[in-house]
Structures are given as structure tokens and as C-alpha cells.
Scaffold this active site. Sequence first.
Site, PDB file in Angstrom:
ATOM      1  N   CYS A   1      -2.396   9.234   2.102  1.00 25.27           N
ATOM      2  CA  CYS A   1      -1.907   8.611   0.727  1.00 25.27           C
ATOM      3  C   CYS A   1      -2.876   9.020  -0.360  1.00 25.27           C
ATOM      4  O   CYS A   1      -2.529   8.980  -1.460  1.00 25.27           O
ATOM      5  CB  CYS A   1      -1.622   7.101   0.847  1.00 25.27           C
ATOM      6  SG  CYS A   1      -3.051   6.119   1.470  1.00 25.27           S
TER       7      CYS A   1
ATOM      8  N   GLU B   1       0.887  -1.246   0.061  1.00 31.73           N
ATOM      9  CA  GLU B   1      -0.058   0.128  -0.058  1.00 31.73           C
ATOM     10  C   GLU B   1       0.855   1.236  -0.077  1.00 31.73           C
ATOM     11  O   GLU B   1       1.322   1.680   1.091  1.00 31.73           O
ATOM     12  CB  GLU B   1      -0.818  -0.046   1.216  1.00 31.73           C
ATOM     13  CG  GLU B   1      -1.823   1.128   1.353  1.00 31.73           C
ATOM     14  CD  GLU B   1      -2.765   1.010   0.342  1.00 31.73           C
ATOM     15  OE1 GLU B   1      -2.606   1.846  -0.407  1.00 31.73           O
ATOM     16  OE2 GLU B   1      -3.561  -0.031   0.320  1.00 31.73           O
TER      17      GLU B   1
HETATM   18  P1  NAD Z   1       9.675   6.299   5.214  1.00 29.35           P
HETATM   19  O1  NAD Z   1       9.464   6.198   3.647  1.00 29.35           O
HETATM   20  O2  NAD Z   1      11.151   6.109   5.640  1.00 29.35           O
HETATM   21  O3  NAD Z   1       8.635   5.528   5.871  1.00 29.35           O
HETATM   22  C1  NAD Z   1       7.582   5.365   5.778  1.00 29.35           C
HETATM   23  C2  NAD Z   1       7.045   4.069   6.545  1.00 29.35           C
HETATM   24  O4  NAD Z   1       7.931   3.037   6.424  1.00 29.35           O
HETATM   25  C3  NAD Z   1       7.428   4.614   8.259  1.00 29.35           C
HETATM   26  O5  NAD Z   1       6.401   4.330   8.879  1.00 29.35           O
HETATM   27  C4  NAD Z   1       8.695   3.846   8.672  1.00 29.35           C
HETATM   28  O6  NAD Z   1       8.930   3.320   9.955  1.00 29.35           O
HETATM   29  C5  NAD Z   1       8.655   2.498   7.562  1.00 29.35           C
HETATM   30  N1  NAD Z   1       9.900   2.110   7.225  1.00 29.35           N
HETATM   31  C6  NAD Z   1      10.756   2.780   6.794  1.00 29.35           C
HETATM   32  N2  NAD Z   1      11.686   1.729   6.252  1.00 29.35           N
HETATM   33  C7  NAD Z   1      11.309   0.709   6.509  1.00 29.35           C
HETATM   34  C8  NAD Z   1      11.735  -0.607   6.592  1.00 29.35           C
HETATM   35  N3  NAD Z   1      13.239  -0.717   6.126  1.00 29.35           N
HETATM   36  N4  NAD Z   1      11.108  -1.629   7.041  1.00 29.35           N
HETATM   37  C9  NAD Z   1      10.092  -1.566   7.453  1.00 29.35           C
HETATM   38  N5  NAD Z   1       9.533  -0.230   7.848  1.00 29.35           N
HETATM   39  C10 NAD Z   1      10.130   0.923   7.040  1.00 29.35           C
HETATM   40  O7  NAD Z   1       9.733   7.916   5.245  1.00 29.35           O
HETATM   41  P2  NAD Z   1       8.767   8.764   6.317  1.00 29.35           P
HETATM   42  O8  NAD Z   1       9.430   9.995   6.471  1.00 29.35           O
HETATM   43  O9  NAD Z   1       8.253   8.077   7.574  1.00 29.35           O
HETATM   44  O10 NAD Z   1       7.290   9.215   5.307  1.00 29.35           O
HETATM   45  C11 NAD Z   1       7.970   9.804   4.054  1.00 29.35           C
HETATM   46  C12 NAD Z   1       6.960   9.324   2.945  1.00 29.35           C
HETATM   47  O11 NAD Z   1       6.613   8.120   2.912  1.00 29.35           O
HETATM   48  C13 NAD Z   1       5.917  10.241   2.779  1.00 29.35           C
HETATM   49  O12 NAD Z   1       6.345  11.250   1.745  1.00 29.35           O
HETATM   50  C14 NAD Z   1       4.945   9.392   1.906  1.00 29.35           C
HETATM   51  O13 NAD Z   1       5.050   9.431   0.397  1.00 29.35           O
HETATM   52  C15 NAD Z   1       5.075   8.270   2.523  1.00 29.35           C
HETATM   53  N6  NAD Z   1       4.209   7.718   3.532  1.00 29.35           N
HETATM   54  C16 NAD Z   1       3.249   7.022   2.867  1.00 29.35           C
HETATM   55  C17 NAD Z   1       2.096   6.695   3.592  1.00 29.35           C
HETATM   56  C18 NAD Z   1       0.694   5.754   3.173  1.00 29.35           C
HETATM   57  O14 NAD Z   1       0.007   5.924   3.856  1.00 29.35           O
HETATM   58  N7  NAD Z   1       1.022   5.049   1.890  1.00 29.35           N
HETATM   59  C19 NAD Z   1       2.112   6.723   5.023  1.00 29.35           C
HETATM   60  C20 NAD Z   1       3.324   7.201   5.463  1.00 29.35           C
HETATM   61  C21 NAD Z   1       4.121   7.659   4.742  1.00 29.35           C
END
Ligand code: NAD
Length: 476
Positions: A284, A250
Site C-alpha cells: 500500500c 488502512e
Molecule cells: P479486494 O478489494 O476485493 O480485497 C482486498 C482485501 O479485502 C482482501 O483481503 C479481501 O479478502 C478483503 N475483502 C474484500 N471484500 C471484503 C468484505 N466484504 N469484507 C471483508 N473483507 C473483504 O480486492 P483484491 O483483489 O484482493 O485486492 C485489490 C485491491 O485491494 C488492490 O488493488 C489494492 O488497491 C487493495 N489492497 C490494499 C491492501 C493494503 O495493504 N491497503 C492490501 C491488499 C489489497
Amino acid sequence: MTAYPSLHMIIGGEKVSGGGRRTFDVVNPATGETIGALPLAEAADLDKALEVAAEGFRIWRKSTPQQRAAVLQGAARLMLERQEELARIATMEEGKPLAESRIEVLMNVGLFNFYAGEAQRLYGRELVRPTGQRSVIRHEPVGVVAAFSPWNFPIGNPGRKLGAPIAAGCAVIMKSAEETPASALGVLQCLLDAGLPPQVAQAVFGVPDEVSRHLLASPVVSKLSFTGSTVVGKQLMKLAADNMLRTTMELGGHGPVLVFDDVDVDRVLDTAVPGKFRNAGQVCVSPTRFIVQENVFEKFRDGFVERAKAVQVGDGLAEGTQMGPMANPRRPDAMERLIGGAKDAGATLHTGGERIGNQGFFYAPSVLSEIPLDAEIMNEEPFGPVALINPFKGEDEMIAETNRLPYGLAAYAWTDDVQRQRRLADEIESGMVGINSHMIGGADSPFGGVKWSGHGAEDGPEGVLACMVTKAVHEG
Ligand code: NAD
């Protein structure tokens, strides 16, 4: 007044904390103050979670549909009883207005009740065969699910990650976001208090990359369910490939909104503006790229700006707040970079484009127009309180812009022309399409994207089926 709770992991029903484990500071985004210390898993904790989850799957796969339904319904009742406490905790961790957190609890209540029904409708089918032969197609739970959920829906995301596997007869190891742990723990606690065997669902926290590498390398895990960014989703799919795991991904979007000149512009703004600034745009399926037919462009843009300026920004716990802070310091930093880049590329900033105050992570509701298509913000999910409004001539051009990006999560279109509505539903490359509506979800409706927005669905019967495998049994 709800106090922020002490934090722990839950493994086999035990609360796990202390013991010299590393900790992560949980911060209230409205104040910037640290409100909790979250213990992070060591390798031994993850091994324990895997061992317990394997046992949980052996137990739960044999549960009856009625047992699964009773747990889900019981948890839904408890969430309703605990609504206010859960909502306040979510707002303290994530920043969103309390009214939005309360709705999140209600969405989980609806989802768990729906899944309770689905758990009792997991039918297979029998094929027509000559007398004496029998062929049966069965759905069986996939196994142990590793479920990673983000911070933007601190209650709703864990609800999705737990509800479907439990309805399907799976076990789960959930790693929800370290920024919003207490909400996730609150949801799991409702399930445990409703009688879920403690082996069936574990909540661990840790350094995300460490946790995902450890869990996805284990032969105990059969499925990965991830919600988050496309970048991280691609990394995780590569890890999942080594063990041929099933995946539900997702991921990000870039919410196109087509506004045609046959609609009442104010009617669109009535839902588009609150939709844009919901959870400070950190959604999202947030409406993001407004693709507006040129005859109504100025009226739409000016109306949007006027309404954006009127949005009441403040602490999510305060009365009257319509938009809270952003959830973590990374988000206002990203806004500055993306909006700054758009301005440098020639876009016009009409309002916002700056931080608010000097505490917490507040960012002003922002509106940009006439943004060049090659600006970063027109290509990367901004995940923040910014509307991007550009004029276009007609339908073909508007559809081309809608499908220009590799994302395809949610798209919205406003037109009163019925034939055009059908064409748009056919032409738009997106997992979810709202026609004259910004409401695109529901417990009974699959939620998920296409292209780089991921695959598989949560919610609806599809959400439960995604936690099952099919087996064809042929008897001679
Ligand atoms: P991110 O991409 O690092 O993290 C997004 C999520 O993934 C966080 O909850 C993080 O804990 C988790 N995550 C990160 N690396 C992981 C790994 N190796 N294994 C498991 N989980 C991991 O960045 P962020 O700063 O938290 O969010 C930035 C971007 O993420 C946003 O700009 C957005 O595009 C996206 N995002 C999308 C959703 C969604 O609902 N689809 C939600 C939150 C963030």
C-alpha cells in the site's frame, strides 16, 4: 523442507474444519497449483466465534498489563524460533521472495515486543480539582474487534490486527485473507502457545461479504479494523455505521515520489527501484507516481529502466530471486488493463508490460513515462510492479501533482534543500512522508493515511490507543 500445513479455523482454541463446510482452494502463485483446502465459516461458526469472543473480552479486559506483556513477548520469542517455517509458508501462499517473508516475521517480532511495552504504559490522567473532588480520565479496552486483513503481508497484517487489541485488553475475531491463511494461523498459534487465553482471539475464514455482514451486525462487536482497498473500505464503513462501530481503516494509496534536481539521482534509484519492486509492487505504501523535476527526468527514467530490466524475477523460494510472482490471477489481469490503457492514452512503455512464462502469476517489472494524468493508472492504485515517471517544472507544480488524488497514505520526497524539505513536510497531504528515505515505518511509529487512504493508525502508541475508549470519571 517445509510442507504446506493442513488448514482450519481457530475458534476458542479449537481447530475447526471439515463437517461438510465449503472450502476455498489456496494456490501457490509461483506455480498456479492448489496447495490447500481452506474451510469456510458457516453462520453457526461465526455465531460461535462471537459468543467465545464476548467471553474472551470479559476475561482479557481484567488481565494485568504484565500478563498482556508476557503473552506478547512470549509470542515474539516463538515467532523468532519459527521464523524459517513461517517465512516459507508465507512465500508459498503469497509468492514474495523468502528474504522478504523473513523480514516480515522480524517486523512482527519487533511489533509484539513494542506492544508488550505499550501494554504497560496505558496511563490515564487526573485533573486538578478543588479538595474533596476528583476527576480521572481512563483508557479502557474498546471491546471485541472484528479485524479483516489482506493477503499482501500474510504475516505482518495479522500481526498488526492481533497485537494492538491484545495489548489493549480487547478480544479479536480475525478474518485474514483466504488466499494466505496458514501464515495468519501461524501468528495466532504463537500467541496461543505463549499463553493467550483461547477465548481472546479467533481466526475465521469465509466468503468475505458474508463474514463481514454477519460480524458487523452483531452487538458483540465494538470495533472494525480493516486493511484493503478503498472501495471495500467504504462498503464496510457503511455496515459499521449501523452499529456505530469505531473504525480503523488502512486503505489504498498512490505513492507519490518527488525527485528534485538538487539530488544525486543514483542515490534515489538505489532505494526507489528495490522499493518499487518489493513484493511485486503489491504494497500500500509502494512508490508509484514518480514526479521528477525536468532537468533530471531523462537521467532518472533511463536509470530506472536499466535497473528494472536487471531485476531477477522467479519463484520466491529460489535462491537469488528479487521479485516473485503476483499474489493472485486478479493482479496480472489488472496490470494488463492498466498498462494497456496507459499506452492507448499515449504513454511510453520502456520495459515490461507483459506476463512472464505460462505458469503462475508472473508479470515483468514495468516502467511507463509521459503518462497523461487522466489515464486510469494515474488515478487508481496499480498495486503491481509498475513505475509511472513524469516530468514537472518546479516545486509548486510538483506539490500540486502530489496532492491531486484523493489518496494520502505514503509520500516520498528527495531534495537536499533543507528549507524545501520543511515546506514539503508541511504541504504534502499524506499520513506518512519520507524525506530522502523510503523507510517510513517502524514498530514505534503510527502507520496510517488521510483522505481516501483511511483513518486511524496501526503500530506505535497510537495503534494501541485506537483499540481503547476514554472514560472521564468525576467524583464530587
Ligand atoms: P479486494 O478489494 O476485493 O480485497 C482486498 C482485501 O479485502 C482482501 O483481503 C479481501 O479478502 C478483503 N475483502 C474484500 N471484500 C471484503 C468484505 N466484504 N469484507 C471483508 N473483507 C473483504 O480486492 P483484491 O483483489 O484482493 O485486492 C485489490 C485491491 O485491494 C488492490 O488493488 C489494492 O488497491 C487493495 N489492497 C490494499 C491492501 C493494503 O495493504 N491497503 C492490501 C491488499 C489489497
